[in-house]
Design a protein around this motif. Structure first.
Motif, PDB file in Angstrom:
ATOM      1  N   MET A   1      45.581  62.433  70.358  1.00  0.00           N
ATOM      2  CA  MET A   1      45.655  62.077  68.961  1.00  0.00           C
ATOM      3  C   MET A   1      46.831  62.816  68.344  1.00  0.00           C
ATOM      4  SD  MET A   1      43.401  61.168  65.847  1.00  0.00           S
ATOM      5  CE  MET A   1      41.866  61.043  66.379  1.00  0.00           C
ATOM      6  N   VAL A   2      47.490  62.195  67.429  1.00  0.00           N
ATOM      7  CA  VAL A   2      48.644  62.771  66.754  1.00  0.00           C
ATOM      8  C   VAL A   2      48.160  63.669  65.625  1.00  0.00           C
ATOM      9  CG1 VAL A   2      50.689  62.227  65.396  1.00  0.00           C
ATOM     10  CG2 VAL A   2      50.019  60.745  67.282  1.00  0.00           C
ATOM     11  N   ALA A   3      48.713  64.862  65.563  1.00  0.00           N
ATOM     12  CA  ALA A   3      48.335  65.779  64.488  1.00  0.00           C
ATOM     13  C   ALA A   3      49.100  65.409  63.224  1.00  0.00           C
ATOM     14  CB  ALA A   3      48.652  67.208  64.890  1.00  0.00           C
ATOM     15  N   LEU A   4      48.429  65.500  62.113  1.00  0.00           N
ATOM     16  CA  LEU A   4      49.061  65.216  60.832  1.00  0.00           C
ATOM     17  C   LEU A   4      49.536  66.515  60.208  1.00  0.00           C
ATOM     18  CD1 LEU A   4      46.643  62.649  59.193  1.00  0.00           C
ATOM     19  CD2 LEU A   4      48.811  62.215  60.294  1.00  0.00           C
ATOM     20  N   THR A   5      50.736  66.475  59.704  1.00  0.00           N
ATOM     21  CA  THR A   5      51.223  67.613  58.941  1.00  0.00           C
ATOM     22  C   THR A   5      51.313  67.185  57.498  1.00  0.00           C
ATOM     23  OG1 THR A   5      53.503  66.969  59.376  1.00  0.00           O
ATOM     24  CG2 THR A   5      52.520  68.585  60.861  1.00  0.00           C
ATOM     25  N   GLN A   6      50.915  68.059  56.618  1.00  0.00           N
ATOM     26  CA  GLN A   6      50.919  67.734  55.201  1.00  0.00           C
ATOM     27  C   GLN A   6      51.751  68.763  54.458  1.00  0.00           C
ATOM     28  OE1 GLN A   6      46.827  67.784  54.018  1.00  0.00           O
ATOM     29  NE2 GLN A   6      46.444  65.740  54.786  1.00  0.00           N
ATOM     30  N   THR A   7      52.460  68.294  53.454  1.00  0.00           N
ATOM     31  CA  THR A   7      53.134  69.209  52.550  1.00  0.00           C
ATOM     32  C   THR A   7      52.511  69.028  51.193  1.00  0.00           C
ATOM     33  OG1 THR A   7      54.855  67.576  52.120  1.00  0.00           O
ATOM     34  CG2 THR A   7      55.314  69.206  53.812  1.00  0.00           C
TER      35      THR A   7
ATOM     36  N   GLN B   1      31.739  59.067  72.789  1.00  0.00           N
ATOM     37  CA  GLN B   1      30.717  59.109  73.838  1.00  0.00           C
ATOM     38  C   GLN B   1      31.350  59.021  75.221  1.00  0.00           C
ATOM     39  OE1 GLN B   1      27.450  56.421  73.280  1.00  0.00           O
ATOM     40  NE2 GLN B   1      26.956  57.245  71.266  1.00  0.00           N
ATOM     41  N   LEU B   2      32.403  58.219  75.350  1.00  0.00           N
ATOM     42  CA  LEU B   2      33.108  58.134  76.631  1.00  0.00           C
ATOM     43  C   LEU B   2      33.776  59.472  76.948  1.00  0.00           C
ATOM     44  CD1 LEU B   2      34.020  56.589  79.102  1.00  0.00           C
ATOM     45  CD2 LEU B   2      35.824  55.540  77.715  1.00  0.00           C
ATOM     46  N   THR B   3      34.344  60.102  75.951  1.00  0.00           N
ATOM     47  CA  THR B   3      34.948  61.426  76.140  1.00  0.00           C
ATOM     48  C   THR B   3      33.900  62.411  76.661  1.00  0.00           C
ATOM     49  OG1 THR B   3      36.522  61.031  74.343  1.00  0.00           O
ATOM     50  CG2 THR B   3      36.182  63.309  74.991  1.00  0.00           C
ATOM     51  N   GLY B   4      32.735  62.407  76.059  1.00  0.00           N
ATOM     52  CA  GLY B   4      31.659  63.297  76.482  1.00  0.00           C
ATOM     53  C   GLY B   4      31.204  63.041  77.907  1.00  0.00           C
ATOM     54  N   LEU B   5      31.097  61.773  78.271  1.00  0.00           N
ATOM     55  CA  LEU B   5      30.682  61.452  79.645  1.00  0.00           C
ATOM     56  C   LEU B   5      31.748  61.840  80.667  1.00  0.00           C
ATOM     57  CD1 LEU B   5      28.709  58.091  79.631  1.00  0.00           C
ATOM     58  CD2 LEU B   5      27.987  60.288  80.518  1.00  0.00           C
ATOM     59  N   LEU B   6      33.010  61.682  80.305  1.00  0.00           N
ATOM     60  CA  LEU B   6      34.072  62.116  81.221  1.00  0.00           C
ATOM     61  C   LEU B   6      34.011  63.629  81.422  1.00  0.00           C
ATOM     62  CD1 LEU B   6      37.105  59.935  80.058  1.00  0.00           C
ATOM     63  CD2 LEU B   6      35.664  59.628  82.087  1.00  0.00           C
TER      64      LEU B   6
ATOM     65  N   LYS C   1      37.649  68.959  77.069  1.00  0.00           N
ATOM     66  CA  LYS C   1      37.748  67.912  76.052  1.00  0.00           C
ATOM     67  C   LYS C   1      39.173  67.381  75.928  1.00  0.00           C
ATOM     68  CE  LYS C   1      36.576  66.667  71.359  1.00  0.00           C
ATOM     69  NZ  LYS C   1      35.959  67.039  70.116  1.00  0.00           N
ATOM     70  N   ASP C   2      40.153  68.274  75.920  1.00  0.00           N
ATOM     71  CA  ASP C   2      41.556  67.853  75.812  1.00  0.00           C
ATOM     72  C   ASP C   2      41.960  66.962  76.990  1.00  0.00           C
ATOM     73  OD1 ASP C   2      41.831  69.267  73.461  1.00  0.00           O
ATOM     74  OD2 ASP C   2      42.817  70.984  74.391  1.00  0.00           O
ATOM     75  N   LYS C   3      41.516  67.314  78.186  1.00  0.00           N
ATOM     76  CA  LYS C   3      41.843  66.527  79.380  1.00  0.00           C
ATOM     77  C   LYS C   3      41.199  65.146  79.290  1.00  0.00           C
ATOM     78  CE  LYS C   3      42.965  65.548  83.684  1.00  0.00           C
ATOM     79  NZ  LYS C   3      44.281  65.039  84.032  1.00  0.00           N
ATOM     80  N   ALA C   4      39.943  65.080  78.847  1.00  0.00           N
ATOM     81  CA  ALA C   4      39.255  63.794  78.720  1.00  0.00           C
ATOM     82  C   ALA C   4      39.972  62.908  77.697  1.00  0.00           C
ATOM     83  CB  ALA C   4      37.801  64.011  78.308  1.00  0.00           C
TER      84      ALA C   4
ATOM     85  N   LEU D   1      41.919  59.294  78.271  1.00  0.00           N
ATOM     86  CA  LEU D   1      41.661  58.091  77.476  1.00  0.00           C
ATOM     87  C   LEU D   1      42.934  57.565  76.829  1.00  0.00           C
ATOM     88  CD1 LEU D   1      38.233  58.903  75.824  1.00  0.00           C
ATOM     89  CD2 LEU D   1      38.730  57.206  77.576  1.00  0.00           C
ATOM     90  N   ASP D   2      43.801  58.459  76.369  1.00  0.00           N
ATOM     91  CA  ASP D   2      45.074  58.029  75.796  1.00  0.00           C
ATOM     92  C   ASP D   2      45.909  57.285  76.835  1.00  0.00           C
ATOM     93  OD1 ASP D   2      44.416  59.147  73.335  1.00  0.00           O
ATOM     94  OD2 ASP D   2      45.572  60.985  73.675  1.00  0.00           O
ATOM     95  N   GLU D   3      45.956  57.818  78.047  1.00  0.00           N
ATOM     96  CA  GLU D   3      46.704  57.169  79.130  1.00  0.00           C
ATOM     97  C   GLU D   3      46.071  55.825  79.487  1.00  0.00           C
ATOM     98  OE1 GLU D   3      46.905  60.071  82.273  1.00  0.00           O
ATOM     99  OE2 GLU D   3      48.152  61.414  81.055  1.00  0.00           O
TER     100      GLU D   3
END
Length: 98
Positions: free
Chosen positions: A1-7, A70-75, A83-86, A90-92
């Motif tokens: 997921m892309v992180a949002l930066t705010q000013t 839920q798919l992330t959790g099952l992976l 979590k980051d790897k899962a 999914l992104d790939e």
């Protein structure tokens, strides 16, 4: 997921304004829309998911019903991913099935 930066800026009337760069916002929207497309066509994508992650059962995929979290959790559970790897997996997967 892309992180949002705010000013934050204070306008001349003393109101606080948040500025989110448009390009980052659109990237997040595109990712959400892409996963929404997968979730909406989950029956079609179940085969692709099963092919990529064979440890997931048909029952697992039915219960997930296209829900990314839920798919992330099952992976994490079945493959021992962090979590980051899962989420990276999914992104790939999303990029590959476009």
């Amino acid at each position: 997921m892309v992180a949002l930066t705010q000013t934050m800026n204070v306008n001349i009337r003393g109101r606080l304004e948040l500025d989110v760069p448009t390009c980052q916002t659109s990237l997040v929207r595109n990712e959400i829309m892409n996963w929404d497309q997968i979730a909406g066509n989950w029956k079609q994508f179940k085969g692709n998911v099963k092919e990529k992650w064979g440890k997931l059962t048909d029952d697992d995929l039915t219960v997930i019903a296209g829900k990314r979290d839920q798919l992330t959790g099952l992976l994490q559970q079945k493959y021992g991913y962090a979590k980051d790897k899962a989420e990276q997996e999914l992104d790939e997967f999303m990029k590959a099935v476009k």
